[in-house]
Design an enzyme around this catalytic site. Structure first.
Site, mmCIF file in Angstrom:
data_model
loop_
_atom_site.group_PDB
_atom_site.id
_atom_site.type_symbol
_atom_site.label_atom_id
_atom_site.label_comp_id
_atom_site.label_asym_id
_atom_site.label_seq_id
_atom_site.Cartn_x
_atom_site.Cartn_y
_atom_site.Cartn_z
ATOM 1 N N ASP A 1 -3.419 9.642 53.403
ATOM 2 C CA ASP A 1 -4.047 10.922 53.048
ATOM 3 C C ASP A 1 -5.286 11.059 53.932
ATOM 4 O O ASP A 1 -5.693 10.103 54.598
ATOM 5 C CB ASP A 1 -4.448 10.908 51.560
ATOM 6 C CG ASP A 1 -5.208 12.169 51.143
ATOM 7 O OD1 ASP A 1 -4.710 13.280 51.428
ATOM 8 O OD2 ASP A 1 -6.295 12.062 50.553
ATOM 9 N N SER A 2 -5.887 12.240 53.891
ATOM 10 C CA SER A 2 -7.143 12.430 54.620
ATOM 11 C C SER A 2 -8.252 11.542 54.061
ATOM 12 O O SER A 2 -9.263 11.340 54.723
ATOM 13 C CB SER A 2 -7.581 13.890 54.504
ATOM 14 O OG SER A 2 -7.853 14.198 53.147
ATOM 15 N N CYS B 1 -0.429 13.861 50.991
ATOM 16 C CA CYS B 1 -1.389 14.916 51.319
ATOM 17 C C CYS B 1 -0.598 16.202 51.564
ATOM 18 O O CYS B 1 0.277 16.229 52.428
ATOM 19 C CB CYS B 1 -2.139 14.503 52.579
ATOM 20 S SG CYS B 1 -3.256 15.754 53.216
ATOM 21 N N ASN B 2 -0.897 17.242 50.795
ATOM 22 C CA ASN B 2 -0.198 18.520 50.978
ATOM 23 C C ASN B 2 -0.484 19.117 52.357
ATOM 24 O O ASN B 2 0.401 19.660 53.009
ATOM 25 C CB ASN B 2 -0.668 19.517 49.915
ATOM 26 C CG ASN B 2 -0.266 19.106 48.516
ATOM 27 O OD1 ASN B 2 0.698 19.589 47.979
ATOM 28 N ND2 ASN B 2 -1.017 18.189 47.913
ATOM 29 N N THR B 3 -1.747 19.000 52.785
ATOM 30 C CA THR B 3 -2.155 19.609 54.057
ATOM 31 C C THR B 3 -1.417 18.951 55.218
ATOM 32 O O THR B 3 -0.901 19.637 56.115
ATOM 33 C CB THR B 3 -3.682 19.451 54.230
ATOM 34 O OG1 THR B 3 -4.330 19.857 53.018
ATOM 35 C CG2 THR B 3 -4.192 20.281 55.376
ATOM 36 N N GLU C 1 -14.347 13.262 47.767
ATOM 37 C CA GLU C 1 -14.582 12.155 48.711
ATOM 38 C C GLU C 1 -15.931 11.495 48.435
ATOM 39 O O GLU C 1 -16.093 10.294 48.581
ATOM 40 C CB GLU C 1 -14.576 12.667 50.163
ATOM 41 C CG GLU C 1 -13.202 12.928 50.735
ATOM 42 C CD GLU C 1 -12.362 11.669 50.891
ATOM 43 O OE1 GLU C 1 -12.807 10.720 51.546
ATOM 44 O OE2 GLU C 1 -11.256 11.637 50.312
ATOM 45 N N CYS D 1 -3.290 20.003 45.967
ATOM 46 C CA CYS D 1 -3.973 19.072 46.876
ATOM 47 C C CYS D 1 -4.085 17.767 46.113
ATOM 48 O O CYS D 1 -4.441 17.776 44.923
ATOM 49 C CB CYS D 1 -5.361 19.608 47.224
ATOM 50 S SG CYS D 1 -6.442 18.396 48.039
ATOM 51 N N THR D 2 -3.774 16.649 46.776
ATOM 52 C CA THR D 2 -3.718 15.384 46.035
ATOM 53 C C THR D 2 -5.100 14.913 45.567
ATOM 54 O O THR D 2 -5.192 14.022 44.727
ATOM 55 C CB THR D 2 -3.037 14.292 46.886
ATOM 56 O OG1 THR D 2 -3.701 14.213 48.160
ATOM 57 C CG2 THR D 2 -1.574 14.602 47.083
ATOM 58 N N HIS D 3 -6.163 15.488 46.116
ATOM 59 C CA HIS D 3 -7.498 15.160 45.601
ATOM 60 C C HIS D 3 -7.704 15.717 44.180
ATOM 61 O O HIS D 3 -8.458 15.150 43.397
ATOM 62 C CB HIS D 3 -8.590 15.755 46.502
ATOM 63 C CG HIS D 3 -8.874 14.952 47.745
ATOM 64 N ND1 HIS D 3 -8.015 14.908 48.813
ATOM 65 C CD2 HIS D 3 -9.928 14.169 48.077
ATOM 66 C CE1 HIS D 3 -8.540 14.136 49.759
ATOM 67 N NE2 HIS D 3 -9.705 13.676 49.331
#
Ligand code: DGL
Length: 280
Positions: free
Chosen positions: A13-14, A76-78, A157, A189-191
């Site tokens: 993921d990011s 991560c969707n993005t 984050e 969004c996975t966040h």
């Protein structure tokens, strides 16, 4: 080519958002060895160009494959919108699972056909997402109310899951969707599942109606399990190991593992080039 069942699964993921998917993978597939890559030096992906996100995704996937990954999860969707097609082209024999905003389960869960979608601006602008929205809209008649959540992944984050600033931001994004009648909110969004408790509080303050939250983490883990069985490379036996990698601070990722999953995980800081073609 036979793939060893003992090979690990690469998840990325990011940043720390993919941990909301990793926890479902660990719960469903406790025997698998897992590698988790947080690209925190480049987070958030949501305000980068599609090409930049695709290049990072390819580079990280290359890193994980070089460490022996037998399968990849784009948590991560993005990155899924930007890169899943390219990843499948580059690694045609590898089971690869991506994450898409749960529009289909959202439409199925909604009683009034009004579904709010919270995601990054990059995800909502992606061609793959627009196509998905068109298909599910046509099939279900659901109306999707899209809300880009600029800055929300950054807050997460920073570990600000419960801060006043994060709550204010969530209110700004969510209340207008509820005012428009959304009875279902897709966490695209996975966040965002990492702030589910704060979202539930805001929803409860804003409306007496029941609002369903849709998170696709568990469905992703189930799809991964199916692909591993089909490729005959699922691991059995003793509990699997988990290794973390990050492009930013190792300590920050160790703290995230401890706070979000209650796990002590070894983390290595790594620098990788932006492109697979980079000499680095
Ligand atoms: N967690 C990511 C997603 O699912 C990306 C958030 C970001 O880096 O902007 O979209």
């Amino acid at each position: 080519m036979t793939v060893s069942a003992d090979a690990p699964i690469g998840v990325f993921d990011s940043g720390v958002g993919g941990l909301s998917v990793l926890r479902h993978i660990r719960a469903l597939l406790p025997h698998e060895h897992l590698l988790y890559f947080a690209d925190s030096a480049f987070a958030p992906y949501g305000d980068k160009t599609e090409q930049a996100v695709a290049e990072r995704s390819l580079a990280i996937a290359g890193f994980l494959v070089a460490r022996g990954a037998k399968a990849l999860v784009v948590a991560c969707n993005t990155a899924t919108v930007a890169a899943i097609r390219l990843l499948r082209e580059h690694f045609p024999d590898m089971p690869i699972v991506g994450v898409e905003p749960g529009l289909k389960p959202g439409a199925a869960a909604s009683r009034n056909g009004k579904v709010g979608v919270l995601a990054t601006d990059r995800t909502l602008a992606g061609e793959k997402f627009l196509l998905l929205r068109e298909q599910i809209s046509a099939a279900s008649g659901a109306q999707f109310l899209l809300q880009g959540c600029t800055g929300l992944a950054d807050q997460i984050e920073l570990g600000e899951l419960d801060s006043d600033a994060t709550a204010a931001m969530l209110r700004r994004y969510i209340v207008p969707l509820l005012d428009q009648g959304a009875d279902t909110l897709v966490l695209g969004c996975t966040h965002y599942p990492l702030v589910q408790a704060a979202i539930e509080r805001i929803v409860a303050q804003a409306t007496p109606n029941e609002v369903v939250l849709v998170d696709t983490g568990e469905a992703v883990a189930r799809q991964l399990a199916r692909l591993l069985e089909a490729a005959q490379c699922a691991r059995r036996g003793a509990a699997g190991r988990l290794q973390g990698y990050t492009s930013a601070s190792g300590t920050a990722l160790e703290v995230a593992f401890a706070n979000l999953l209650g796990l002590a995980v070894p983390v290595q800081e790594v620098e990788i080039g932006s492109k697979l073609t980079d000499p680095a």
